[in-house]
Design a protein around this motif. Structure first.
Motif, mmCIF file in Angstrom:
data_model
loop_
_atom_site.group_PDB
_atom_site.id
_atom_site.type_symbol
_atom_site.label_atom_id
_atom_site.label_comp_id
_atom_site.label_asym_id
_atom_site.label_seq_id
_atom_site.Cartn_x
_atom_site.Cartn_y
_atom_site.Cartn_z
ATOM 1 N N ALA A 10 0.828 -1.204 0.000
ATOM 2 C CA ALA A 10 0.000 0.000 0.000
ATOM 3 C C ALA A 10 0.865 1.257 0.000
ATOM 4 C CB ALA A 10 -0.926 0.000 1.217
ATOM 5 N N TRP A 15 -0.260 5.075 -0.881
ATOM 6 C CA TRP A 15 -1.127 5.261 0.283
ATOM 7 C C TRP A 15 -0.293 5.797 1.428
ATOM 8 C CZ3 TRP A 15 -6.374 4.463 0.162
ATOM 9 C CH2 TRP A 15 -6.870 3.845 -0.984
ATOM 10 N N GLN A 35 -10.921 5.740 2.135
ATOM 11 C CA GLN A 35 -9.798 5.353 2.973
ATOM 12 C C GLN A 35 -9.847 3.852 3.202
ATOM 13 O OE1 GLN A 35 -10.313 7.718 6.502
ATOM 14 N NE2 GLN A 35 -9.442 9.543 5.546
ATOM 15 N N ILE A 36 -8.711 3.270 3.568
ATOM 16 C CA ILE A 36 -8.652 1.845 3.883
ATOM 17 C C ILE A 36 -8.107 1.668 5.293
ATOM 18 C CG2 ILE A 36 -8.417 1.066 1.497
ATOM 19 C CD1 ILE A 36 -5.401 0.740 2.033
ATOM 20 N N GLN A 37 -8.457 0.539 5.906
ATOM 21 C CA GLN A 37 -7.958 0.193 7.233
ATOM 22 C C GLN A 37 -7.007 -0.976 7.095
ATOM 23 O OE1 GLN A 37 -11.089 -0.810 9.887
ATOM 24 N NE2 GLN A 37 -11.985 1.215 9.878
ATOM 25 N N ASN A 53 -10.599 -7.920 -1.184
ATOM 26 C CA ASN A 53 -11.186 -6.589 -1.093
ATOM 27 C C ASN A 53 -10.102 -5.516 -1.027
ATOM 28 O OD1 ASN A 53 -12.862 -4.422 -0.712
ATOM 29 N ND2 ASN A 53 -13.569 -5.038 1.299
ATOM 30 N N LEU A 54 -9.101 -5.709 -0.169
ATOM 31 C CA LEU A 54 -8.003 -4.740 -0.058
ATOM 32 C C LEU A 54 -7.170 -4.712 -1.339
ATOM 33 C CD1 LEU A 54 -6.729 -5.260 3.582
ATOM 34 C CD2 LEU A 54 -7.759 -3.213 2.634
ATOM 35 N N LYS A 57 -8.963 -2.469 -3.736
ATOM 36 C CA LYS A 57 -8.931 -1.066 -3.334
ATOM 37 C C LYS A 57 -7.535 -0.459 -3.448
ATOM 38 C CE LYS A 57 -12.893 -1.025 -0.250
ATOM 39 N NZ LYS A 57 -13.357 -0.781 1.119
ATOM 40 N N ILE A 58 -6.511 -1.215 -3.070
ATOM 41 C CA ILE A 58 -5.137 -0.704 -3.136
ATOM 42 C C ILE A 58 -4.674 -0.604 -4.584
ATOM 43 C CG2 ILE A 58 -2.724 -1.228 -2.561
ATOM 44 C CD1 ILE A 58 -3.760 -2.401 0.069
#
Length: 60
Positions: A10, A15, A35-37, A53-54, A57-58
């Motif tokens: 990331a 990020w 935003q991501i966690q 999922n990440l 998104k990344i």
């Protein structure tokens, strides 16, 4: 894949950390409107559904 590897990828993709929670770090990207966690359990494996999922998104 481990959480430490997700965090490294990331950061390489642009990020950056916005804030730290009690168990998660919140990351944002200059070109994205969300935003991501990322958890701080570096040695634990990411669950498969969350990983995909990440990954989406990344952007890797």
């Amino acid at each position: 894949m481990k959480w430490s590897e997700i965090k490294r990828i990331a950061i390489e993709k642009g990020w950056y950390i916005v804030r730290r929670g009690s168990k998660h770090d919140i990351y944002a990207h200059a070109n994205k409107d969300f935003q991501i966690q990322i958890e701080r359990h570096k040695s634990k494996e990411v669950k498969q559904g969350l990983y995909f999922n990440l990954k989406k998104k990344i952007g890797f």
